[in-house]
Design a protein around this motif. Structure first.
Motif, mmCIF file in Angstrom:
data_model
loop_
_atom_site.group_PDB
_atom_site.id
_atom_site.type_symbol
_atom_site.label_atom_id
_atom_site.label_comp_id
_atom_site.label_asym_id
_atom_site.label_seq_id
_atom_site.Cartn_x
_atom_site.Cartn_y
_atom_site.Cartn_z
ATOM 1 N N CYS A 93 -7.088 2.775 -9.066
ATOM 2 C CA CYS A 93 -7.382 4.203 -8.910
ATOM 3 C C CYS A 93 -8.398 4.465 -7.801
ATOM 4 O O CYS A 93 -8.809 5.601 -7.597
ATOM 5 N N GLU A 94 -8.823 3.414 -7.113
ATOM 6 C CA GLU A 94 -9.879 3.582 -6.120
ATOM 7 C C GLU A 94 -9.557 2.723 -4.894
ATOM 8 O O GLU A 94 -9.786 1.516 -4.895
ATOM 9 N N TYR A 95 -9.043 3.358 -3.858
ATOM 10 C CA TYR A 95 -8.573 2.618 -2.689
ATOM 11 C C TYR A 95 -9.692 1.810 -2.030
ATOM 12 O O TYR A 95 -9.489 0.695 -1.565
ATOM 13 N N GLU A 96 -10.883 2.374 -2.027
ATOM 14 C CA GLU A 96 -12.012 1.697 -1.393
ATOM 15 C C GLU A 96 -12.284 0.339 -2.037
ATOM 16 O O GLU A 96 -12.603 -0.636 -1.353
ATOM 17 N N SER A 97 -12.144 0.264 -3.362
ATOM 18 C CA SER A 97 -12.384 -1.013 -4.053
ATOM 19 C C SER A 97 -11.346 -2.055 -3.621
ATOM 20 O O SER A 97 -11.644 -3.247 -3.561
ATOM 21 N N PHE A 98 -10.133 -1.588 -3.306
ATOM 22 C CA PHE A 98 -9.102 -2.498 -2.792
ATOM 23 C C PHE A 98 -9.499 -3.002 -1.407
ATOM 24 O O PHE A 98 -9.382 -4.192 -1.105
ATOM 25 N N MET A 99 -10.009 -2.115 -0.567
ATOM 26 C CA MET A 99 -10.434 -2.512 0.780
ATOM 27 C C MET A 99 -11.559 -3.561 0.701
ATOM 28 O O MET A 99 -11.599 -4.491 1.496
ATOM 29 N N HIS A 100 -12.451 -3.418 -0.266
ATOM 30 C CA HIS A 100 -13.581 -4.347 -0.413
ATOM 31 C C HIS A 100 -13.151 -5.753 -0.821
ATOM 32 O O HIS A 100 -13.923 -6.705 -0.636
ATOM 33 N N THR A 101 -11.959 -5.902 -1.371
ATOM 34 C CA THR A 101 -11.530 -7.245 -1.808
ATOM 35 C C THR A 101 -11.550 -8.223 -0.630
ATOM 36 O O THR A 101 -11.845 -9.395 -0.807
#
Length: 194
Positions: A93-101
Motif C-alpha cells: 500500500c506504500e510505493y515508497e517502501s517498495f522503492m526503499h527495498t
C-alpha cells in the motif's frame, strides 16, 4: 528434552529489514505466536527464538526484527553481519517502501560482500487490496532481478506467513550444507607430511 539438547539443534538466523510501518513486527509476531498485532511500538529491534520443524527435522529460528529506522550505520551493519538470511519487507500500500527495498538490498550486499546470501522479497498487507499501490508484476520483476523469491503476505490473515519463513530457512540450511560439502571436499585432497 533438557536444555543441552535444545542447544544442539541447528540455529537459523533470520533478519527482518524494511522501512518503518511495513509490518515486519506484525509478520514476526504472527509467525511466532499466531497473533495479529495492530498497534506495535516500533522503536527498538527485538529478537525472537522458536523451535520449529523444518522438513521433519527440529531446528531453531532466531528472528531479529529491526526497527526500520536504524540511524546508526554501525549498529545496522552489525545486525546484517549476524544474519544468515534476510526477509526484506515492503507495504503493498506504500510505493515508497517498495522503492526503499533497493537500499536495504544494497546495504546488505555491501556489508556482507555476498550476493548469494539467502534473501526473500515480501510485499505485505495483501489483505488491503483496495489500497494497493505496488503491482505484483513490478515486485516480481525486482525479485527476479535479485534472483530471489517474491511473496505477498498478510500478517492479518496469516496468508503466506509460514511459507516465507520456511522457504528462507530451507535456503539457509542448503547454504550451510553446501559449505560443509565444500569443506569436506577441500580436506580430502590434502596430505600432510610430518
Amino acid at each position: 528434552m533438557g536444555k543441552k539438547a535444545k542447544q544442539d539443534l541447528p540455529l537459523h538466523k533470520v533478519i527482518m529489514v524494511g522501512s518503518g510501518g511495513v509490518g515486519k513486527s506484525a509478520l514476526t509476531l504472527q509467525y511466532m505466536y499466531g497473533d495479529f498485532v495492530e498497534e506495535y511500538d516500533p522503536t527498538k529491534a527485538d529478537s525472537y527464538r522458536k523451535k520449529v520443524t523444518l522438513d521433519n527435522q527440529d531446528c531453531q529460528i532466531d528472528i531479529l526484527d529491526t526497527a526500520g529506522q536504524e540511524e546508526y550505520a554501525a549498529i545496522r551493519d552489525n545486525y546484517y553481519r549476524s544474519g544468515e538470511g534476510f526477509i526484506c519487507v515492503f507495504s503493498l500500500c506504500e510505493y515508497e517502501s517498495f522503492m526503499h527495498t533497493q537500499e536495504f538490498k544494497d546495504q546488505i550486499s555491501r556489508v556482507l560482500d555476498d550476493n548469494k546470501i539467502p534473501f526473500i522479497l515480501v510485499g505485505n498487507k495483501a489483505d488491503l487490496t483496495q489500497l494497493r499501490k505496488v503491482n505484483r508484476e513490478e515486485a516480481a520483476a525486482r525479485a527476479a532481478e535479485w534472483n530471489c523469491p517474491y511473496y505477498e503476505t498478510s500478517a492479518k490473515t496469516r496468508h503466506n506467513v509460514d511459507e516465507v519463513y520456511t522457504v528462507l530457512m530451507r535456503k539457509i540450511q542448503q547454504r550451510k550444507e553446501s559449505a560443509k560439502d565444500r569443506e569436506r571436499k577441500g580436506k580430502k585432497g590434502k596430505c600432510l607430511i610430518l
